[in-house]
Design an enzyme around this catalytic site. Structure first.
Site, PDB file in Angstrom:
ATOM      1  N   GLY A  15      24.959 -20.560 -42.483  1.00 31.17           N
ATOM      2  CA  GLY A  15      25.730 -21.773 -42.779  1.00 31.17           C
ATOM      3  C   GLY A  15      24.846 -22.920 -43.232  1.00 31.17           C
ATOM      4  CB  CYS A  42      23.308 -13.315 -40.407  1.00 32.25           C
ATOM      5  SG  CYS A  42      23.872 -12.059 -41.558  1.00 32.25           S
ATOM      6  CB  CYS A  47      24.897  -9.196 -40.351  1.00 37.52           C
ATOM      7  SG  CYS A  47      25.492 -10.773 -39.787  1.00 37.52           S
ATOM      8  CE  LYS A  50      26.098  -4.794 -38.084  1.00 35.80           C
ATOM      9  NZ  LYS A  50      26.944  -5.788 -37.491  1.00 35.80           N
ATOM     10  CE1 TYR A 185      33.528  -8.213 -35.441  1.00 37.44           C
ATOM     11  CE2 TYR A 185      34.317  -9.328 -33.477  1.00 37.44           C
ATOM     12  CZ  TYR A 185      34.436  -9.052 -34.826  1.00 37.44           C
ATOM     13  OH  TYR A 185      35.453  -9.601 -35.544  1.00 37.44           O
ATOM     14  CB  ILE A 186      27.039  -6.952 -29.886  1.00 39.82           C
ATOM     15  CG1 ILE A 186      26.996  -8.119 -30.890  1.00 39.82           C
ATOM     16  CG2 ILE A 186      25.633  -6.479 -29.554  1.00 39.82           C
ATOM     17  CD1 ILE A 186      26.232  -9.348 -30.421  1.00 39.82           C
ATOM     18  N   GLY A 187      28.624  -4.543 -28.505  1.00 40.26           N
ATOM     19  CA  GLY A 187      28.610  -3.381 -27.618  1.00 40.26           C
ATOM     20  C   GLY A 187      28.990  -2.109 -28.359  1.00 40.26           C
ATOM     21  CD  GLU A 189      28.752  -4.126 -35.255  1.00 37.28           C
ATOM     22  OE1 GLU A 189      29.521  -4.318 -36.192  1.00 37.28           O
ATOM     23  OE2 GLU A 189      27.806  -4.881 -34.986  1.00 37.28           O
ATOM     24  CG  HIS A 443      44.053  12.255 -56.024  1.00 36.56           C
ATOM     25  ND1 HIS A 443      44.506  12.253 -54.719  1.00 36.56           N
ATOM     26  CD2 HIS A 443      43.896  13.559 -56.377  1.00 36.56           C
ATOM     27  CE1 HIS A 443      44.629  13.503 -54.312  1.00 36.56           C
ATOM     28  NE2 HIS A 443      44.267  14.322 -55.295  1.00 36.56           N
ATOM     29  CD  GLU A 448      44.844   9.387 -53.128  1.00 34.53           C
ATOM     30  OE1 GLU A 448      45.624   9.363 -54.089  1.00 34.53           O
ATOM     31  OE2 GLU A 448      44.051  10.333 -52.924  1.00 34.53           O
TER      32      GLU A 448
END
Ligand code: NDP
Length: 466
Positions: A15, A42, A47, A50, A185-187, A189, A443, A448
């Protein structure tokens, strides 16, 4: 009064960097102070590393699956130290890119810990990034606090033995057994990362299903997927103590069920705004529940001219959201035109293998607004037919019954985040189920299915909020 800077940003994370660069591009004189890592959480402890570790963890299963396609490849040994070293080299490269991006934008960089002295003055002292830094003082017309968040751990006996994600990225070796606490999230991942690399994983979480706040069908599907990966789930469970044994292993006592014996205790129990040592109280910047900095709709704090963006405000703690907040603020302060974003349809992803991804409302949230049509599809993706994995893909659409607008799309399956990014445009645009239906599929893909789900699975009546 003449200030050194038009804008000074504390924290060069996602940010802060965006805010500084955009403000500089609008002609503002901008300074940034960073105390530990250029690029922030991050890039350094979130991020980016990770995702590299998730990718590393997926090769073993790929080797197993390849046999069904005629390969006779065998799983070899995974070198944890080599992975960490390669990841660190990539992170250093990115650190350099962040610094050069800021410099090219004309932003002046300061390494050190910045602290507010008053609404327009900052002192910058030594920090981990530059312990020898000579103290400096700068003045700025406006100040942006973009310092992010830090892992939170509950106060239970033996908690000093636990690591958090900050340390998990730099463990000298991969633990054979890991007990991860937290089903967010962290646990989730890291449970996937360690399991994929060969560790025995226990995952302990309080709710009945992982990922509180996600759609219930997705949470149930994730619960099954975690089981399939051989991760032991202790649901509805809270740790009460950690004990270190003579041999260096640990025992985690739970509020019910057998204690967990492990080599590493990893707490992923949320993050808190990193507000210590900023001088907030002295200057009168108000914080509210959980220590987050309170801001108005223009990201201004209780002190005029001091702003806050990103995790430190604990609004929606995701990198792209912090970037958008930084960009909007810079536009608002230094340009006529403010770029708009739709925060209500912010897509989310949890990088388990297979990943989970969502955009828009869950079925429960949508039903609070009115009756909804639900389309749910569960199938074995093509790769798993020959590959042999029993893992199913789950896709779901939540459609407002009255307007037929698609309010939410949810998926657990390979490439779910890649697919969801495109679907997020359709949900943000407010397209109807008919618009989705008249879109031709690609396809053969899993994606799809999102444009071929014709038969409503169920109808959920409007459900008042509890
Ligand atoms: P989350 O808020 O996602 O999950 C925290 C977990 O810890 C929940 O299961 C929560 O349980 C549990 N918990 C909280 N307090 C306690 C306690 N005292 N005892 C036991 N369990 C507890 O936080 P994370 O740490 O996983 O991640 C932090 C944030 O970082 C995320 O919310 C997200 O904003 C961001 N992030 C985003 C990623 C992405 O976009 N892919 C990846 C990683 C992080 P309960 O549900 O019961 O509260």
């Amino acid at each position: 009064m003449a200030y050194d800077f038009d804008l000074f940003v504390i924290g060069a994370g996602s940010g802060g960097v965006r805010c500084a660069r955009v403000a500089a591009s609008h002609g503002a004189r901008v300074g940034v102070a960073e105390s530990s890592h250029w690029g922030g959480t991050c890039v350094n402890l979130g991020c980016v590393p990770k995702k590299l570790m998730v990718q590393a963890s997926e090769y073993g299963a790929d080797v197993d699956d390849s046999h069904g396609f005629g390969w006779d490849t065998q799983r070899g040994h995974h070198d944890w130290a080599a992975l960490i070293a390669a990841k660190d080299r990539e992170i250093s490269r990115l650190n350099g890119i962040y610094v050069s991006m800021l410099e090219k934008a004309g932003v002046r960089l300061f390494t050190g810990h910045a602290r507010l002295e008053d609404a327009h003055t900052l002192s910058i002292g030594p920090s981990a990034l530059d312990p020898q830094a000579a103290p400096r003082r700068v003045t700025a017309r406006r100040i942006v606090i973009a310092v992010g968040s830090t892992p939170f751990v509950p106060d239970i006996p033996g908690i000093e033995h636990a690591i958090t994600s900050d340390q998990a990225f730099h463990l000298p070796q991969r633990p054979e057994r890991v007990c991860i606490v937290g089903g967010g999230y962290i646990g989730v991942e890291f449970a996937g990362i360690f399991a994929g690399l060969g560790s025995t994983v226990d995952l302990v979480y309080r709710p009945h299903q992982p990922l509180r706040g996600f759609d219930a069908d997705l949470r149930a599907a994730l619960h099954e997927a975690i089981d399939l990966r051989g991760i032991r789930q202790h649901r509805g469970t809270t740790p009460t103590a950690i004990e270190r044994r003579q041999d260096g292993s640990f025992v985690v006592t739970l509020n019910h069920g057998e204690p967990v014996e492990t080599d590493c205790v990893f707490f992923a129990t949320g993050r808190r705004p990193k507000i210590a040592q900023l001088g907030l109280e002295e200057v009168g910047v108000k914080t509210v529940s959980g220590g987050r900095i309170a801001v108005d709709r223009h990201s201004q704090t209780s002190v005029e001219g001091i702003y806050a963006i990103g995790d430190v405000t604990n609004r929606l703690n995701l990198t792209p959201v912090a970037i958008a907040e930084g960009h909007i603020l810079a536009d608002y302060l230094f340009a006529d035109h403010v770029r708009e974003w739709s925060f209500a349809t912010t897509p989310k992803a949890v990088f388990f293998s297979p990943p989970v991804s969502s955009v828009g409302l869950t079925e429960e949230e949508a039903a609070r607004q009115g009756a909804v049509d639900v389309y749910l599809s569960r199938f074995r993706p093509m790769r798993n037919t020959l590959g042999g994995s029993p893992q199913r893909t789950v896709m779901k659409l939540v459609v407002d019954q009255a307007s037929q607008k698609v309010l939410g799309a949810h998926m657990l399956g390979d490439d779910a985040p890649e697919i969801m990014q495109g679907l997020a445009i359709a949900v943000t645009a407010g397209l109807t189920k008919q618009d989705w239906d008249r879109t031709i599929g690609i396809h053969p893909t899993s994606a799809e299915e999102f444009v071929t789900m014709r038969t409503r699975t169920r109808e959920t009546p409007q459900t008042p909020a509890e």
